[in-house]
Write a protein that holds these residues in place. Sequence first.
Motif, PDB file in Angstrom:
ATOM      1  N   LEU A  16      33.241  32.294  55.627  1.00 53.32           N
ATOM      2  CA  LEU A  16      34.419  32.048  54.818  1.00 53.32           C
ATOM      3  C   LEU A  16      34.397  32.797  53.496  1.00 53.32           C
ATOM      4  O   LEU A  16      35.356  32.725  52.720  1.00 53.32           O
ATOM      5  N   THR A  17      33.311  33.512  53.236  1.00 49.44           N
ATOM      6  CA  THR A  17      33.148  34.208  51.970  1.00 49.44           C
ATOM      7  C   THR A  17      33.649  35.645  52.070  1.00 49.44           C
ATOM      8  O   THR A  17      33.157  36.411  52.895  1.00 49.44           O
ATOM      9  N   PRO A  18      34.633  36.047  51.269  1.00 47.77           N
ATOM     10  CA  PRO A  18      35.076  37.451  51.264  1.00 47.77           C
ATOM     11  C   PRO A  18      33.903  38.370  50.947  1.00 47.77           C
ATOM     12  O   PRO A  18      33.121  38.112  50.022  1.00 47.77           O
ATOM     13  N   THR A  19      33.783  39.435  51.708  1.00 48.63           N
ATOM     14  CA  THR A  19      32.641  40.336  51.566  1.00 48.63           C
ATOM     15  C   THR A  19      33.122  41.780  51.505  1.00 48.63           C
ATOM     16  O   THR A  19      33.903  42.218  52.353  1.00 48.63           O
ATOM     17  N   LEU A  20      32.673  42.511  50.492  1.00 53.23           N
ATOM     18  CA  LEU A  20      32.979  43.935  50.347  1.00 53.23           C
ATOM     19  C   LEU A  20      31.801  44.744  50.872  1.00 53.23           C
ATOM     20  O   LEU A  20      30.696  44.651  50.342  1.00 53.23           O
ATOM     21  N   ALA A  21      32.038  45.550  51.920  1.00 53.52           N
ATOM     22  CA  ALA A  21      30.952  46.281  52.556  1.00 53.52           C
ATOM     23  C   ALA A  21      30.902  47.757  52.168  1.00 53.52           C
ATOM     24  O   ALA A  21      29.821  48.312  51.966  1.00 53.52           O
ATOM     25  N   SER A  22      32.069  48.424  52.061  1.00 51.81           N
ATOM     26  CA  SER A  22      32.053  49.860  51.799  1.00 51.81           C
ATOM     27  C   SER A  22      33.356  50.307  51.151  1.00 51.81           C
ATOM     28  O   SER A  22      34.374  49.611  51.209  1.00 51.81           O
ATOM     29  N   VAL A  23      33.298  51.501  50.547  1.00 47.94           N
ATOM     30  CA  VAL A  23      34.452  52.099  49.877  1.00 47.94           C
ATOM     31  C   VAL A  23      34.575  53.552  50.317  1.00 47.94           C
ATOM     32  O   VAL A  23      33.585  54.282  50.326  1.00 47.94           O
ATOM     33  N   SER A  45      44.290  34.456  54.200  1.00 55.46           N
ATOM     34  CA  SER A  45      44.920  33.476  53.308  1.00 55.46           C
ATOM     35  C   SER A  45      44.883  33.912  51.852  1.00 55.46           C
ATOM     36  O   SER A  45      45.588  33.339  51.011  1.00 55.46           O
ATOM     37  N   LEU A  46      44.065  34.944  51.533  1.00 51.96           N
ATOM     38  CA  LEU A  46      43.939  35.399  50.150  1.00 51.96           C
ATOM     39  C   LEU A  46      44.877  36.550  49.823  1.00 51.96           C
ATOM     40  O   LEU A  46      44.830  37.097  48.734  1.00 51.96           O
ATOM     41  N   ALA A  47      45.728  36.934  50.751  1.00 53.59           N
ATOM     42  CA  ALA A  47      46.654  38.047  50.517  1.00 53.59           C
ATOM     43  C   ALA A  47      47.544  37.761  49.317  1.00 53.59           C
ATOM     44  O   ALA A  47      48.043  36.652  49.139  1.00 53.59           O
ATOM     45  N   GLY A  48      47.739  38.781  48.480  1.00 55.34           N
ATOM     46  CA  GLY A  48      48.601  38.652  47.322  1.00 55.34           C
ATOM     47  C   GLY A  48      47.929  38.078  46.102  1.00 55.34           C
ATOM     48  O   GLY A  48      48.529  38.012  45.028  1.00 55.34           O
ATOM     49  N   ASN A  49      46.679  37.653  46.230  1.00 56.18           N
ATOM     50  CA  ASN A  49      45.961  37.058  45.109  1.00 56.18           C
ATOM     51  C   ASN A  49      44.717  37.857  44.750  1.00 56.18           C
ATOM     52  O   ASN A  49      43.692  37.293  44.382  1.00 56.18           O
ATOM     53  N   LEU A  50      44.806  39.171  44.860  1.00 60.89           N
ATOM     54  CA  LEU A  50      43.611  39.972  44.628  1.00 60.89           C
ATOM     55  C   LEU A  50      43.891  41.132  43.683  1.00 60.89           C
ATOM     56  O   LEU A  50      45.028  41.563  43.511  1.00 60.89           O
ATOM     57  N   SER A  51      42.829  41.614  43.078  1.00 66.99           N
ATOM     58  CA  SER A  51      42.875  42.822  42.259  1.00 66.99           C
ATOM     59  C   SER A  51      41.570  43.575  42.467  1.00 66.99           C
ATOM     60  O   SER A  51      40.537  42.987  42.810  1.00 66.99           O
ATOM     61  N   VAL A  52      41.624  44.894  42.268  1.00 65.37           N
ATOM     62  CA  VAL A  52      40.457  45.750  42.472  1.00 65.37           C
ATOM     63  C   VAL A  52      40.213  46.556  41.204  1.00 65.37           C
ATOM     64  O   VAL A  52      41.159  47.065  40.593  1.00 65.37           O
ATOM     65  N   THR A  53      38.950  46.675  40.803  1.00 66.86           N
ATOM     66  CA  THR A  53      38.590  47.514  39.666  1.00 66.86           C
ATOM     67  C   THR A  53      37.509  48.500  40.082  1.00 66.86           C
ATOM     68  O   THR A  53      36.644  48.200  40.904  1.00 66.86           O
ATOM     69  N   LEU A  54      37.594  49.701  39.505  1.00 64.40           N
ATOM     70  CA  LEU A  54      36.597  50.754  39.701  1.00 64.40           C
ATOM     71  C   LEU A  54      35.862  50.885  38.376  1.00 64.40           C
ATOM     72  O   LEU A  54      36.327  51.565  37.468  1.00 64.40           O
ATOM     73  N   GLY A  55      34.735  50.208  38.251  1.00 66.27           N
ATOM     74  CA  GLY A  55      34.116  50.093  36.948  1.00 66.27           C
ATOM     75  C   GLY A  55      35.020  49.240  36.070  1.00 66.27           C
ATOM     76  O   GLY A  55      35.334  48.098  36.399  1.00 66.27           O
ATOM     77  N   GLY A  99      41.569  32.799  41.008  1.00 69.14           N
ATOM     78  CA  GLY A  99      41.199  31.395  41.135  1.00 69.14           C
ATOM     79  C   GLY A  99      39.921  31.153  41.895  1.00 69.14           C
ATOM     80  O   GLY A  99      39.459  30.001  41.970  1.00 69.14           O
ATOM     81  N   LEU A 100      39.336  32.189  42.477  1.00 70.70           N
ATOM     82  CA  LEU A 100      38.124  32.018  43.278  1.00 70.70           C
ATOM     83  C   LEU A 100      36.937  32.784  42.703  1.00 70.70           C
ATOM     84  O   LEU A 100      35.862  32.237  42.502  1.00 70.70           O
ATOM     85  N   GLY A 101      37.145  34.058  42.437  1.00 74.88           N
ATOM     86  CA  GLY A 101      36.055  34.883  41.939  1.00 74.88           C
ATOM     87  C   GLY A 101      35.969  36.191  42.698  1.00 74.88           C
ATOM     88  O   GLY A 101      36.922  36.599  43.369  1.00 74.88           O
ATOM     89  N   TYR A 102      34.820  36.821  42.601  1.00 76.00           N
ATOM     90  CA  TYR A 102      34.627  38.143  43.190  1.00 76.00           C
ATOM     91  C   TYR A 102      34.128  38.062  44.631  1.00 76.00           C
ATOM     92  O   TYR A 102      33.392  37.143  44.998  1.00 76.00           O
ATOM     93  N   SER A 128      29.942  34.518  41.168  1.00 67.64           N
ATOM     94  CA  SER A 128      28.927  35.279  40.452  1.00 67.64           C
ATOM     95  C   SER A 128      29.526  35.983  39.245  1.00 67.64           C
ATOM     96  O   SER A 128      30.521  36.681  39.345  1.00 67.64           O
ATOM     97  N   ALA A 129      28.900  35.807  38.101  1.00 70.88           N
ATOM     98  CA  ALA A 129      29.424  36.419  36.878  1.00 70.88           C
ATOM     99  C   ALA A 129      29.259  37.925  36.883  1.00 70.88           C
ATOM    100  O   ALA A 129      29.928  38.636  36.145  1.00 70.88           O
ATOM    101  N   THR A 130      28.362  38.429  37.712  1.00 68.48           N
ATOM    102  CA  THR A 130      28.153  39.875  37.757  1.00 68.48           C
ATOM    103  C   THR A 130      29.256  40.577  38.510  1.00 68.48           C
ATOM    104  O   THR A 130      29.407  41.789  38.422  1.00 68.48           O
ATOM    105  N   GLY A 131      30.018  39.842  39.289  1.00 67.87           N
ATOM    106  CA  GLY A 131      31.161  40.439  39.966  1.00 67.87           C
ATOM    107  C   GLY A 131      30.782  41.416  41.038  1.00 67.87           C
ATOM    108  O   GLY A 131      31.445  42.416  41.262  1.00 67.87           O
TER     109      GLY A 131
END
Length: 216
Positions: A16-23, A45-55, A99-102, A128-131
């Motif tokens: 259930l945890t969103p996971t980023l594997a590759s870019v 279910s998380l569509a529309g509630n996300l943002s992405v940062t590069l650094g 509302g959830l985190g990274y 995680s605060a490290t994001g």
Amino acid sequence: SAQLFSYASFVYSASLTPTLASVAPSRGSTDGGTAITLNGAFPDSLAGNLSVTLGATPCSDATLVNASTITCTSSNPTAGNASLPKPRGPQAVRVLFAGLGYAATPQQLQLINTSLPANASTPSPLNSATGGSSAATYEYMDLWSRRTTWGGGDPPVEGDMVLVPSGTTVLLDVSPPLLSALVLEGDLLFDDTAQEEIHLQVRQLRLLGGPLQQQA
């Protein structure tokens, strides 16, 4: 007066945890406009509630395409303030769900799974605060072939003298004509993803702090 506090423990579920594997791609022009695809596991279910940062730079138009893909478009990290230093080196890519985190990385999940007892409880790595981890990265570079790298003019022509200033990383994505001189105060990297072999021809080469190297 006495106060009563209640405590709750939380146990994460990897499924259930969103996971980023590759870019992909993992690098692009500092001018922005690069279409980027993030692969991993992302609940619909998380569509529309996300943002992405590069650094520290937002990646615009972040869209959850499906449960395994997010797309976005890189922005110019110095837009609106040309005096800002350009990001150098790989920048951590982070996906934030409102509302959830990274999103976690596979490395984070593996670390938690291998370091905790089977009956242990732990806060979700989403908080995680490290994001996230540096495993998924994006690197801003000035492309030799782009006019924006040369102040809006044409790329160097035969016989030109070229300076790569300090604080600048240029990706040699084409084979330039024979140059009269090349002075490197910044970094010049060969594009190892180019369809054709890249050649650099120069009569005089001076390295004044910046490396000249082929990407691994």
